[in-house]
Design an enzyme around this catalytic site. Structure first.
Site, PDB file in Angstrom:
ATOM      1  CG  HIS A  13      -1.880   1.127   1.272  1.00  0.00           C
ATOM      2  ND1 HIS A  13      -3.223   0.924   1.556  1.00  0.00           N
ATOM      3  CD2 HIS A  13      -1.754   2.455   1.058  1.00  0.00           C
ATOM      4  CE1 HIS A  13      -3.863   2.090   1.510  1.00  0.00           C
ATOM      5  NE2 HIS A  13      -2.977   3.051   1.225  1.00  0.00           N
ATOM      6  CG  HIS A  15      -0.835   6.958  -1.139  1.00  0.00           C
ATOM      7  ND1 HIS A  15      -2.030   7.018  -1.802  1.00  0.00           N
ATOM      8  CD2 HIS A  15      -1.070   6.278   0.017  1.00  0.00           C
ATOM      9  CE1 HIS A  15      -2.966   6.416  -1.076  1.00  0.00           C
ATOM     10  NE2 HIS A  15      -2.418   5.962   0.027  1.00  0.00           N
ATOM     11  CE  LYS A 101      -7.685   1.788  -0.771  1.00  0.00           C
ATOM     12  NZ  LYS A 101      -6.556   2.683  -0.521  1.00  0.00           N
ATOM     13  CG  HIS A 138      -9.803   4.400   3.137  1.00  0.00           C
ATOM     14  ND1 HIS A 138      -8.601   5.055   3.240  1.00  0.00           N
ATOM     15  CD2 HIS A 138     -10.563   4.834   4.179  1.00  0.00           C
ATOM     16  CE1 HIS A 138      -8.637   5.863   4.296  1.00  0.00           C
ATOM     17  NE2 HIS A 138      -9.824   5.744   4.877  1.00  0.00           N
ATOM     18  CG  HIS A 173      -5.033   2.181   5.851  1.00  0.00           C
ATOM     19  ND1 HIS A 173      -6.397   2.116   6.022  1.00  0.00           N
ATOM     20  CD2 HIS A 173      -4.830   2.847   4.687  1.00  0.00           C
ATOM     21  CE1 HIS A 173      -6.982   2.732   4.995  1.00  0.00           C
ATOM     22  NE2 HIS A 173      -6.068   3.174   4.179  1.00  0.00           N
ATOM     23  CG  ASP A 246      -1.824   4.727   4.005  1.00  0.00           C
ATOM     24  OD1 ASP A 246      -1.831   5.169   2.838  1.00  0.00           O
ATOM     25  OD2 ASP A 246      -2.599   5.166   4.889  1.00  0.00           O
TER      26      ASP A 246
HETATM   27  C1  NCD Z   1      -3.722   8.771   1.913  1.00  0.00           C
HETATM   28  C2  NCD Z   1      -3.311   9.835   0.886  1.00  0.00           C
HETATM   29  O1  NCD Z   1      -2.897  10.919   1.300  1.00  0.00           O
HETATM   30  O2  NCD Z   1      -3.379   9.561  -0.309  1.00  0.00           O
HETATM   31  N1  NCD Z   1      -3.935   9.443   3.165  1.00  0.00           N
HETATM   32  C3  NCD Z   1      -3.934   8.903   4.402  1.00  0.00           C
HETATM   33  O3  NCD Z   1      -4.205   9.625   5.363  1.00  0.00           O
HETATM   34  N2  NCD Z   1      -3.648   7.641   4.609  1.00  0.00           N
HETATM   35  C4  NCD Z   1      -4.919   8.058   1.416  1.00  0.00           C
HETATM   36  C5  NCD Z   1      -5.353   6.904   2.269  1.00  0.00           C
HETATM   37  O4  NCD Z   1      -4.804   5.803   2.175  1.00  0.00           O
HETATM   38  O5  NCD Z   1      -6.267   7.101   3.058  1.00  0.00           O
HETATM   39 ZN    ZN Z   2      -3.334   4.958   1.472  1.00  0.00          ZN
END
Ligand code: NCD
Ligand code: ZN
Length: 349
Positions: A13, A15, A101, A138, A173, A246
């Site tokens: 996971h 970003h 997702k 999520h 998460h 995450d």
């Molecule tokens: C994530 C993001 O900023 O893309 N933010 C977070 O607080 N974890 C998105 C997510 O996984 O919720």
């Molecule tokens: Zn995330």
């Protein structure tokens, strides 16, 4: 113990965003992780074969610029959009997507175009079940009190599991004790990822001393009781619980403001990837379970997704290392702080 050697890990996971900083942010992960499941909450969303392919190509170009990260494999997830059809899902699978997702509308960063309920994506979910594409969720209902949002989503997962009896599901998460209890009651095709920040920290980090936006994320960090339940579950070596960082960088200016009345305020997201492995090694060592680290980071997740394990190896050496102060305009978790382990890649890995 001077070091522990493990199979190179996966992050299920992650970003990495878009634009100029993306190259730096993905390389911060690709130095340590062999593969990562790249989240699709970009603008526009990664919701078509063309967009997914372009995003993967951009990521690959970025990691190939640096010999240290050139071997990294981005695994792609697509965003399930309201009304998405079966043909689109088949096309996304053909484009190599590993998961779809589910973002509840309004639950987190770039999710206002998400789903109001599973019914909004019935055709896509049926197609995913049929094609064997896992559903990554999520799991939060944004209408609820912030600490109860994940718990409030659990009945929706139960319904999904019942309505789509072959669908494999990941609760992303996972952050609270109730969700762990729920996970135990679900069939084996329901699994969960756990982040390093939910595993190690509580709301004290976010607001115990002063307000710290760099520990603010969705789902938010919870109570000592929740953290204890997560730690026990991870140390127990449950194969249905695996690592997903995450890690979610946001520009410092967005995290720290200035904010104006009525928002937008600091977005959720902890940029944890640069510190993740040393912290995990220290956690497993303190728990007397260092031998279980490798399953959590490098085996259970691959097994769930039906991927071969990575072949390279990596050493976590017991010596101080330092988290970078800043990476391309974002502050990593524990920026500038000392960690008790250092990551060392083996030659040829
Ligand atoms: C994530 C993001 O900023 O893309 N933010 C977070 O607080 N974890 C998105 C997510 O996984 O919720
Ligand atoms: Zn995330």
């Amino acid at each position: 113990m001077e070091f522990i050697e493990i199979r190179r890990p996966d992050d299920f996971h992650l970003h990495v965003r878009q634009g100029e900083p993306m190259a730096y942010w993905v390389r911060a992960s690709a130095r340590d992780f062999a593969r990562a499941l790249i989240m699709p909450n970009t603008i526009p969303p990664a919701d078509s074969p063309e967009r997914v392919e372009a995003y993967r190509a951009a990521i690959l170009a970025a990691v190939r610029e640096d010999p240290e990260t050139a071997g990294f494999t981005p695994l792609m997830a697509f965003k399930i959009m309201p009304g998405m059809g079966a043909e689109r899902v088949a096309g996304l699978k053909a484009a190599g997507c590993l998961a779809g997702k589910y973002y509840p509308a309004g639950a987190t960063t770039n999710s206002s175009d998400g789903l109001s309920s599973p019914a909004a994506a019935r055709e896509a979910l049926l197609a995913m079940e049929e094609l064997g594409l896992p559903l990554s969720i999520h799991a939060e209902l944004p209408e609820y009190f912030v600490l109860d949002r994940e718990k409030a989503f659990l009945p929706t997962i139960e319904r999904l599991s019942r309505d789509y009896p072959k669908l494999r599901i990941v609760i992303e998460h996972l952050s609270c004790a109730e969700s762990l209890e729920f996970l135990r009651s679900m069939p084996e095709r329901v699994c969960a990822t756990v982040t390093v920040h939910h595993l190690l920290y509580t709301m004290d980090e976010t607001m115990g001393e002063g307000l710290n936006p760099h520990f603010f994320c969705k789902p938010c960090l919870k109570t000592p009781r929740d953290r204890q339940a997560l730690q026990d579950a991870v140390l127990s070596g449950n194969p249905r619980i695996f690592f997903g960082s995450d890690s979610a960088p946001h520009a410092l200016s967005k995290k720290e403001g200035p904010f104006s009345l009525g928002g937008p305020y600091a977005p959720g997201g902890v940029f944890s990837a640069p510190a993740a492995l040393p912290l995990l090694a220290a956690f497993f060592e303190e728990g007397g379970m260092l031998s279980r680290l490798e399953n959590f980071t490098s085996a259970f997740g691959a097994a769930f997704y039906g991927l071969p394990r990575n072949s390279g190896r990596l050493r976590l050496v017991k010596r101080d290392s330092r988290v970078p102060e800043e990476i391309a305009g974002a502050l990593p978790m524990l920026a500038g702080r000392q960690l008790p382990f250092d990551v060392e890649r083996k030659e040829g890995a």
